[in-house]
Design a protein around this motif. Structure first.
Motif, PDB file in Angstrom:
ATOM      1  N   GLU A   3       0.823  -1.219   0.000  1.00 27.05           N
ATOM      2  CA  GLU A   3       0.000   0.000   0.000  1.00 27.05           C
ATOM      3  C   GLU A   3       0.850   1.259   0.000  1.00 27.05           C
ATOM      4  O   GLU A   3       0.483   2.273  -0.582  1.00 27.05           O
ATOM      5  N   SER A   4       1.958   1.243   0.717  1.00 23.38           N
ATOM      6  CA  SER A   4       2.784   2.446   0.827  1.00 23.38           C
ATOM      7  C   SER A   4       4.234   2.042   1.021  1.00 23.38           C
ATOM      8  O   SER A   4       4.562   0.872   1.208  1.00 23.38           O
ATOM      9  N   THR A  52       7.479   1.140  -4.166  1.00 21.14           N
ATOM     10  CA  THR A  52       7.064   1.348  -5.542  1.00 21.14           C
ATOM     11  C   THR A  52       7.305   0.051  -6.293  1.00 21.14           C
ATOM     12  O   THR A  52       8.441  -0.425  -6.369  1.00 21.14           O
ATOM     13  N   ARG A  67      -4.427   2.627  -2.304  1.00 22.67           N
ATOM     14  CA  ARG A  67      -4.192   1.510  -3.208  1.00 22.67           C
ATOM     15  C   ARG A  67      -4.370   1.943  -4.660  1.00 22.67           C
ATOM     16  O   ARG A  67      -3.578   1.584  -5.541  1.00 22.67           O
ATOM     17  N   ARG A 105      -1.427   3.636  -6.416  1.00 19.62           N
ATOM     18  CA  ARG A 105      -0.278   2.857  -6.903  1.00 19.62           C
ATOM     19  C   ARG A 105      -0.313   2.692  -8.411  1.00 19.62           C
ATOM     20  O   ARG A 105       0.723   2.447  -9.038  1.00 19.62           O
ATOM     21  N   ARG A 162       1.642   5.875 -10.153  1.00 20.46           N
ATOM     22  CA  ARG A 162       2.983   6.254  -9.700  1.00 20.46           C
ATOM     23  C   ARG A 162       3.879   6.695 -10.859  1.00 20.46           C
ATOM     24  O   ARG A 162       4.622   7.657 -10.753  1.00 20.46           O
TER      25      ARG A 162
END
Length: 784
Positions: free
Chosen positions: A262-263, A266, A306, A309, A312
């Motif tokens: 989630e965090s 990458t 979520r 992502r 990104r």
């Protein structure tokens, strides 16, 4: 990297820390806060990440940017794995590991700055670390700089906790993400819905697909239905497997991940996200006294994170596996773990810090008093606390970095590292049979490397020599309340010592043993199901849980009567039971009262006299109040100890004279006036003594009209407070009129009654003036 949004804020961050000592950095994912900020801070920096995979990935990324291998200027330390050197200036660790370092060195010697990453996730270790760091800074290290970073957080509250710290905000440059919904069809399992969404994501565009699932079980189920390149990412994987998921693939991939993605991380190449909409989070079941992971809906904040992502690196797409209308019903934020999780480990850390109740610390959310007290009781039972203070045994348990229950098992059974490693991570076991899982791990299975690494760490931490251990004994030492006995021969249902029933799956491979040591169980729809267990016997159970062994006289109300036995128990499990010939009278009385409380007044008998007396007392209580007692069912049950007498069983209760019991409730002054205030019978002008019906409200007196001729004043009850309602009857005893005011009835109602009934009952007396007529029990006219 210099083009990332956080790069421009680095001078402001360094200046804020230099001036205030603390600061809050709010920046969304993808801005570079995890990889660019730590190397820019002066001195030796420790970065605390909520997860091991994030810690290792962040260190690897910073080392790559510096053109170095991990372990030179940038290193990491997670449980069982550390890469640092004398040159290391930035070290990335997990929050739990930094708590352990603080406990052994509250000054954090040699550390200049601590960066707390992803504070918004509100993990238990992270909240505790924040509280301990601020306490250390207040008392021991005022020069220690603390920077808290987050993607989505109540920044003002966090800044206040850090001592009115300045807040630095960095805006992200997010690529657009389009949102679609792929709801389940009727009867479809979640994993099937996810597979449909993955295939739609692959057909709609290019790039890798990142899939969020609640746990490793669902990852396995989805992976089995996919073709092509599939990468797995969850916190229990070996380091090499995690690294592989974080590297771009040669071909298009599907990355199946839990909340670890989630965090902080990458995942390169991702252009689409499929969100199952669920997460597995720690919860404690206070009713059963057990804790574990449960599956919950994600919050709106987590769903948004979520989705982010997918954007990104380029414009992306997110596919949510729930109906669009349910989006508005998601909770706004996830619950902080400190409100819902098992607090036993937290309580041990607080005791080691010297503030067992945590009251001396500054909290984002303080530990709930009830669960914290329950956790301290558990620690006392484990020998980790004595009189509220941590014991040497407790400190030894804390150093192991395990849940205190598992640490207790390893301390008490030093050869148990192999078993404890599986109890701490039950994903190592492929089936229900714990012994079979251990044999497979020893022979060599896909999870063996990870298991052996953890066993080695535990043996080193616990000073254990290599060797095998009794899996059931170790499990029982860790979870004594989960020792379980079969409820009946041939049954698949087992009663655990803690009082909860669980079912053993038919395909468990354990057969039908009489005893089990349950390591893990699931609860769905109110039913318990064993997920991992070992066969055992009574002797091993008694050895594992001697504190749960009791022998006592039990006198209870059961099956409609009092039963008395001498009972030997292991917690809730009955080991032996024999009848008691002469149980203590006090215990018998308590059992009788318990029977009345459970089954009510159906256990006693109200005859006609008792029923009549009860309605009279109820009338006076309703009308006059004290000292007339309430005699409804609840009130009589509550006062049963005053009237149940020497009743020892159901037969005695049925034989009680409830009239005497009711009179026993009356103060003597009230008893003396009962017949005056609420007479059982009233004498009417004819001379008849008629019974008053006190079940009516107000009380009623059925009487034939001819018997009340000449009665012009309505009789009253309760010292004149309540007029008696007369139900005036025909000669045949049928109701003709109801009145509480005779004078009015004779003047206005009687003429109509006389007109209607005189022809129907010609032999009976119907005088024109009933107020002067002679009343009579005989209603017919005398013969001439």
């Amino acid at each position: 990297m210099s083009e990332l949004p956080v790069a421009a804020a680095l001078p402001s961050i360094v200046a804020a820390l230099a001036e205030h000592g603390t600061a809050v950095l709010v920046a969304p994912p993808g801005t570079g806060k995890t990889t660019l900020v730590p190397p820019a801070l002066p001195g030796r920096v420790v970065v605390a990440e909520p997860r091991r995979v994030a810690a290792r990935a962040a260190a690897a990324r910073m080392a790559a940017l510096a053109g170095e291998p991990v372990g030179r200027s940038v290193g990491y330390a997670v449980r069982g794995d550390r890469k640092v050197s004398a040159e290391t200036r930035v070290e990335v660790v997990t929050s739990g590991l930094l708590v352990r370092r603080l406990q052994s060195d509250p000054e954090l010697s040699g550390v200049d700055t601590v960066l707390l990453d992803e504070c918004h996730e509100r993990h238990l270790d992270a909240d505790l670390l924040l509280a301990l760091l601020m306490d250390a800074r207040d008392g021991l290290r005022p020069d220690l700089r603390v920077l808290a970073t987050s993607a989505t957080v109540a920044a003002e509250r966090l800044a206040a906790l850090l001592g009115d710290a300045p807040v630095i905000r960095v805006a992200g440059v997010a690529h657009p993400v389009t949102t679609g919904y792929v709801p389940p069809v009727r009867g479809e399992r979640l994993t099937a819905t996810v597979v449909r969404a993955i295939r739609k994501a692959q057909s709609d565009g290019d790039g890798d697909v990142l899939v969020f699932l609640p746990g490793a079980k669902e990852i396995r189920q989805v992976s089995a239905q996919l073709d092509g390149d599939v990468a797995i990412l969850h916190g229990r994987l070996a380091a090499g497997e995690q690294d592989a998921a974080l590297r771009p693939g040669a071909r298009r991939r599907v990355v199946l991940a839990t909340a670890v993605a989630e965090s902080s991380l990458t995942v390169p190449g991702v252009r689409a996200v499929v969100d199952a909409g669920q997460a597995r989070v720690p919860r404690v079941d206070h009713g059963r006294g057990l804790s574990g992971l449960v599956t919950v809906r994600v919050s709106a904040a987590v769903a948004d994170q979520r989705a982010g992502r997918a954007g990104r690196e380029a414009p992306g797409r997110v596919y949510r596996c729930w109906p669009e209308h349910e989006q508005a019903t998601l909770p706004r934020y996830p619950d902080p773990e400190i409100r819902t999780a098992d607090l036993t480990r937290l309580a041990l850390e607080l005791a080691c810090w010297g503030t067992p109740d945590g009251s001396a610390l500054r909290w984002w959310d303080a530990p709930p008093p009830g669960p914290l007290a329950a956790a301290r009781d558990t620690l006392s039972a484990l020998g980790a606390l004595a009189d509220g203070e941590v014991t040497p045994r407790g400190r030894s348990m804390a150093r192991l970095g395990l849940h205190p229950r598992l640490a207790r098992a390893l301390v008490d059974h030093p050869a148990g590292a192999e078993v404890v490693a599986v109890l701490d991570d039950d994903t190592l076991a492929a089936g229900v049979d714990l012994e079979a899982a251990l044999r497979a791990l020893r022979r060599g299975s896909p999870a063996s490397e990870r298991w052996r690494r953890e066993v080695k760490r535990l043996r080193r931490g616990g000073q254990e020599t290599a060797g095998s251990a009794d899996a059931a004994l170790v499990t029982g030492l860790a979870f004594p309340e989960r020792l379980a006995r079969r409820r009946a021969p041939g049954s698949r249902s087992y009663l655990m010592a803690g009082g909860t029933a669980v079912d053993l799956p038919v395909d468990s491979g354990l057969g039908d043993p009489e005893w089990l040591a349950v390591a893990a169980a699931d609860w769905t729809g109110g039913a318990g199901r064993v997920r991992l267990a070992a066969r055992t016997d009574e002797a091993t159970a008694l050895r594992a849980a001697p504190a749960l062994l009791t022998e006592s006289d039990e006198v209870t109300w059961s099956g409609g009567d009092v039963l008395a036995h001498r009972v030997r128990r292991l917690g809730a499990i009955v080991l032996r039971s024999r009848p008691l010939a002469d149980p203590p009278p006090a215990a018998v009385r308590a059992a009788v009262l318990a029977g009345l409380a459970r089954h009510g007044l159906s256990l006693v008998r109200f005859d006609q006299a008792a029923t009549a007396l009860r309605t009279r007392i109820a009338f006076l209580h309703r009308t006059l109040g004290d000292p007339w007692p309430a005699v409804d069912d609840d009130a009589l049950i509550a006062t049963a100890d005053t009237w149940a007498g020497s009743a020892r069983n159901a037969t005695d209760l049925r034989a009680l004279r409830m009239s005497d019991a009711l009179r026993a409730l009356l103060p003597w002054q009230a008893a003396a006036r009962l017949d005056e205030l609420a007479p059982e019978r009233i004498t009417v002008p004819s001379g008849s003594r008629l019974r008053v019906d006190y079940s009516a409200d107000p009380p009623a007196l059925p009487v034939k009209i001819q018997e009340v001729f000449g009665w012009t004043t309505t009789p009253t009850l309760a010292d004149g407070r309540v007029p008696l309602v007369l139900h005036l009857l025909s000669p045949a005893g049928r109701p003709t009129a109801v009145t509480g005011d005779l004078a009015s009835f004779w003047s206005t109602g009687y003429p109509q009654v006389r007109s209607e009934l005189r022809g129907r009952y010609p032999k009976h007396r119907w005088p024109e003036d009933p107020t002067t007529a002679t009343p009579s029990q005989r209603t017919t006219q005398p013969k001439k």
